[in-house]
Design a protein around this motif. Structure first.
Motif, mmCIF file in Angstrom:
data_model
loop_
_atom_site.group_PDB
_atom_site.id
_atom_site.type_symbol
_atom_site.label_atom_id
_atom_site.label_comp_id
_atom_site.label_asym_id
_atom_site.label_seq_id
_atom_site.Cartn_x
_atom_site.Cartn_y
_atom_site.Cartn_z
ATOM 1 N N ILE A 134 0.834 -1.209 0.000
ATOM 2 C CA ILE A 134 0.000 0.000 0.000
ATOM 3 C C ILE A 134 0.868 1.258 0.000
ATOM 4 C CG2 ILE A 134 -2.012 -1.039 1.103
ATOM 5 C CD1 ILE A 134 -1.065 0.279 3.733
ATOM 6 N N PHE A 135 2.123 1.129 0.412
ATOM 7 C CA PHE A 135 3.024 2.276 0.430
ATOM 8 C C PHE A 135 3.740 2.480 -0.896
ATOM 9 C CE2 PHE A 135 2.826 0.971 4.923
ATOM 10 C CZ PHE A 135 2.436 2.179 5.501
ATOM 11 N N SER A 136 3.675 1.503 -1.782
ATOM 12 C CA SER A 136 4.407 1.571 -3.047
ATOM 13 C C SER A 136 3.544 2.217 -4.128
ATOM 14 C CB SER A 136 4.816 0.161 -3.498
ATOM 15 O OG SER A 136 5.311 0.179 -4.824
ATOM 16 N N GLU A 137 4.013 3.332 -4.639
ATOM 17 C CA GLU A 137 3.278 3.999 -5.714
ATOM 18 C C GLU A 137 3.135 3.089 -6.930
ATOM 19 O OE1 GLU A 137 1.680 6.882 -5.682
ATOM 20 O OE2 GLU A 137 2.184 7.053 -3.561
ATOM 21 N N LYS A 138 4.127 2.253 -7.163
ATOM 22 C CA LYS A 138 4.132 1.390 -8.344
ATOM 23 C C LYS A 138 3.269 0.144 -8.162
ATOM 24 C CE LYS A 138 7.341 -0.904 -11.559
ATOM 25 N NZ LYS A 138 8.770 -1.097 -11.918
ATOM 26 N N TYR A 139 3.243 -0.407 -6.940
ATOM 27 C CA TYR A 139 2.612 -1.717 -6.748
ATOM 28 C C TYR A 139 1.365 -1.710 -5.861
ATOM 29 C CZ TYR A 139 6.705 -3.700 -9.030
ATOM 30 O OH TYR A 139 7.671 -4.024 -9.948
ATOM 31 N N LYS A 140 0.917 -0.549 -5.440
ATOM 32 C CA LYS A 140 -0.267 -0.519 -4.578
ATOM 33 C C LYS A 140 -1.525 -0.996 -5.310
ATOM 34 C CE LYS A 140 -1.070 4.467 -5.238
ATOM 35 N NZ LYS A 140 -1.115 5.779 -4.532
ATOM 36 N N TYR A 141 -1.475 -1.031 -6.634
ATOM 37 C CA TYR A 141 -2.609 -1.539 -7.401
ATOM 38 C C TYR A 141 -2.925 -2.995 -7.047
ATOM 39 C CZ TYR A 141 0.455 -4.290 -10.448
ATOM 40 O OH TYR A 141 1.355 -5.219 -10.926
ATOM 41 N N LEU A 142 -1.915 -3.713 -6.573
ATOM 42 C CA LEU A 142 -2.118 -5.119 -6.203
ATOM 43 C C LEU A 142 -3.117 -5.266 -5.057
ATOM 44 C CD1 LEU A 142 1.626 -6.214 -6.301
ATOM 45 C CD2 LEU A 142 -0.153 -7.000 -7.881
ATOM 46 N N LEU A 143 -3.304 -4.198 -4.295
ATOM 47 C CA LEU A 143 -4.200 -4.220 -3.140
ATOM 48 C C LEU A 143 -5.510 -3.497 -3.415
ATOM 49 C CD1 LEU A 143 -1.380 -3.635 -0.578
ATOM 50 C CD2 LEU A 143 -2.961 -5.560 -0.466
ATOM 51 N N LYS A 144 -5.803 -3.270 -4.676
ATOM 52 C CA LYS A 144 -7.062 -2.617 -5.017
ATOM 53 C C LYS A 144 -8.230 -3.481 -4.534
ATOM 54 C CE LYS A 144 -9.314 -0.160 -8.816
ATOM 55 N NZ LYS A 144 -9.319 0.114 -10.273
ATOM 56 N N GLY A 145 -9.079 -2.908 -3.743
ATOM 57 C CA GLY A 145 -10.180 -3.652 -3.123
ATOM 58 C C GLY A 145 -9.982 -3.815 -1.628
ATOM 59 N N ALA A 146 -8.731 -3.685 -1.168
ATOM 60 C CA ALA A 146 -8.451 -3.828 0.267
ATOM 61 C C ALA A 146 -9.127 -2.729 1.068
ATOM 62 C CB ALA A 146 -6.950 -3.814 0.516
ATOM 63 N N GLU A 147 -9.308 -1.561 0.449
ATOM 64 C CA GLU A 147 -9.937 -0.443 1.159
ATOM 65 C C GLU A 147 -11.397 -0.732 1.502
ATOM 66 O OE1 GLU A 147 -10.930 0.077 -3.145
ATOM 67 O OE2 GLU A 147 -9.128 -0.485 -1.998
ATOM 68 N N LYS A 148 -11.951 -1.782 0.888
ATOM 69 C CA LYS A 148 -13.334 -2.170 1.179
ATOM 70 C C LYS A 148 -13.425 -3.363 2.120
ATOM 71 C CE LYS A 148 -14.804 -0.451 -3.346
ATOM 72 N NZ LYS A 148 -15.341 -0.799 -4.692
ATOM 73 N N ALA A 149 -12.288 -3.907 2.486
ATOM 74 C CA ALA A 149 -12.270 -5.073 3.372
ATOM 75 C C ALA A 149 -12.712 -4.683 4.780
ATOM 76 C CB ALA A 149 -10.869 -5.676 3.423
ATOM 77 N N ASP A 150 -13.362 -5.619 5.465
ATOM 78 C CA ASP A 150 -13.764 -5.377 6.850
ATOM 79 C C ASP A 150 -12.563 -5.367 7.773
ATOM 80 O OD1 ASP A 150 -16.817 -5.436 6.734
ATOM 81 O OD2 ASP A 150 -16.304 -7.297 5.693
ATOM 82 N N SER A 151 -11.532 -6.134 7.415
ATOM 83 C CA SER A 151 -10.319 -6.173 8.234
ATOM 84 C C SER A 151 -9.130 -6.523 7.361
ATOM 85 C CB SER A 151 -10.465 -7.178 9.381
ATOM 86 O OG SER A 151 -10.789 -8.475 8.895
ATOM 87 N N MET A 152 -7.960 -6.154 7.861
ATOM 88 C CA MET A 152 -6.730 -6.409 7.104
ATOM 89 C C MET A 152 -5.556 -6.534 8.069
ATOM 90 S SD MET A 152 -5.067 -4.168 4.017
ATOM 91 C CE MET A 152 -3.486 -4.590 3.281
ATOM 92 N N VAL A 153 -4.625 -7.418 7.712
ATOM 93 C CA VAL A 153 -3.425 -7.665 8.511
ATOM 94 C C VAL A 153 -2.200 -7.211 7.720
ATOM 95 C CG1 VAL A 153 -1.904 -9.540 9.267
ATOM 96 C CG2 VAL A 153 -4.313 -9.568 9.900
#
Length: 480
Positions: free
Chosen positions: A274-293
């Protein structure tokens, strides 16, 4: 009573002497490993021999030699030729935050025993939630590892999605969760600890890239509910452990919304993207998750063991271990963020928040952006080199800094190839210059590199490949 021994234990002069000695030793260690003055990453020793050494040291070793022997007889993660497990290469500043936590020993469960760390942890959690894309209703806490964090998240999911009060009254219906077959084994453990049993872990097959096969979600869900299971959660891997493949979090979220399931993201290893400008796309959808580790001790250069468990709705964090019904909790009780023992398994935990805080304070999010991006890029560059080798193949194109590959030879059976790749890994372990691990995917044995070290370059990886080729040539000549 003779109190001399206690006086000796707390003697300031002795502490100062040992402290200076250890800082000097560690400073030399960092220099010697990062600059490869120490040629070996691991000084391999068989388990029984190692045990014998320490038995003898306990009886005959000198106190002043203890630190040096530990350094000599452990794996050097700071060596650029360390390409093994998913263990962070710690930033030196965290030696001091760890030392401070160990000395002060503030357990943090209640505010009086953790004023500074509870406040610091709150700030860290807010920064992480903001970076994910959660709003002001979010929250969470730090805990001791991804295994514990994933279990806690699933307990929160059960509390939120199952009407029956299982926490106080026990199970009265079969429950289940959905997860990819390539997910980390701690999800299985969590489900079994929760009493779901084997049938309560609905494993979705992986696709050809070893990520969850989204096309099979509906089929497996319908089959499970037809057997009387109540599915209450689905877990997305970001990424899986063996191959570093990210599940399609957007698709999983849509499925979770369709059936009112709790959506949890196990981003223990790769949530830091999520901190990587180049690779944060891999976590697209995480912002909608109920929880995350997210583990700090994997891709955020912190020492073991520290993990952030983040909730889209902070109330779920507060209710997980509630000893009374939710409707009896008032607003004041719900928001006692400063008494962290209310929300975690741990009644006591160390001041791990200081690692996160000091790195963010001194270096900012840019440090994580640069580090994650560099390591993910490196895996892709290494994959390109391996793909050009006539007798090698990669298991799948890397999505993170994890890369699995193996040696191939036309006239060898699968069993022989598996044995050959196992043998070269053992040879590398005993040689000690490089340290890498291994895994098995669909019955096929692969060498596995996790590129954790910020000093590892493509030249190091080329050298590793040449060393593997030379070793295999020797093994094959012996076979002939």
């Amino acid at each position: 009573m003779d109190n001399k021994i206690l006086s000796s234990l707390y003697a300031q002069d002795n502490f100062r002497r040992l402290g200076k000695q250890l800082i000097d030793v560690l400073t030399d260690h960092i220099q010697n490993t990062t600059q490869e003055i120490n040629k070996k990453t691991i000084q391999w020793n068989e388990p029984e021999n190692e045990l014998d050494f320490w038995k003898d040291f306990f009886e005959n070793g000198t106190d002043d030699d203890f630190f040096n022997q530990i350094l000599k007889r452990t794996t050097h993660t700071h060596n650029p030729k360390y390409v093994g497990h998913q263990v962070g290469v710690t930033a030196p500043i965290t030696v001091f935050t760890g030392m401070l936590s160990n000395l002060l020993n503030n357990g943090m469960a209640v505010y009086e025993m953790g004023m500074a760390p509870n406040a610091i942890e709150r700030i860290v959690i807010e920064k992480l939630c903001e970076t994910i894309g959660y709003n002001s209703k979010s929250g969470g806490f730090l805990t001791s590892g991804g295994t514990l964090a994933n279990l806690t998240a699933l307990l929160s999911a059960r509390k939120a999605k199952v009407e029956h009060d299982i926490w106080n009254e026990g199970h009265n219906e079969p429950l289940g969760i959905m997860v990819c077959e390539e997910a980390h084994y701690c999800v299985d453990r969590a489900a079994k600890i929760m009493g779901l049993g084997e049938k309560g872990i609905i494993k979705i097959p992986a696709d050809e890239n070893f990520a969850m096969d989204i096309q099979q979600l509906e089929t497996y869900y319908q089959e499970s509910i037809s057997k009387g299971l109540k599915i209450f959660a689905i877990v997305g891997s970001a990424p899986s452990t063996a191959t570093g493949a990210y599940d399609n979090l957007e698709a999983i979220n849509k499925f979770a919304q369709m059936y009112n399931l709790w959506f949890h993201v196990d981003g223990a290893h790769g949530g830091a993207a999520i901190f990587s400008e180049k690779y944060k796309y891999l976590l697209k959808g995480a912002e909608k998750a109920d929880s995350m580790v997210i583990d700090g001790h994997k891709m955020m250069m912190m020492p073991t063991i520290t993990t952030a468990l983040l909730f889209k709705n902070k109330n779920h964090s507060n209710h997980t271990f509630s000893q009374k019904a939710d409707y009896l909790l008032n607003d004041t009780e719900e928001d006692e963020w400063y008494n962290s023992g209310r929300r975690t398994f741990e009644c006591t935990k160390n001041m791990m928040c200081m690692h996160w805080f000091i790195l963010l304070k001194m270096y900012g999010q840019k440090a994580f952006n640069v580090y994650v991006t560099r390591q993910y890029d490196l895996a892709r560059d290494f994959a390109k080199i391996i793909s050009k080798e006539p007798n090698f193949e990669i298991a799948t194109e890397p999505m993170s800094n994890i890369l699995c590959f193996r040696y191939l030879k036309d006239n060898l059976s699968l069993e022989e190839l598996n044995h050959l790749n196992q043998s070269i890994r053992r040879q590398l372990l005993e040689d000690g210059e490089f340290y890498l691990v291994q895994t098995k995917l669909n019955g096929v044995h692969y060498l596995r590199t996790t590129l954790m070290n910020p000093f590892t370059t493509i030249d190091h990886l080329k050298l590793l490949l040449e060393k593997i080729k030379k070793g295999i040539a020797e093994l094959l000549s012996k076979k002939d």
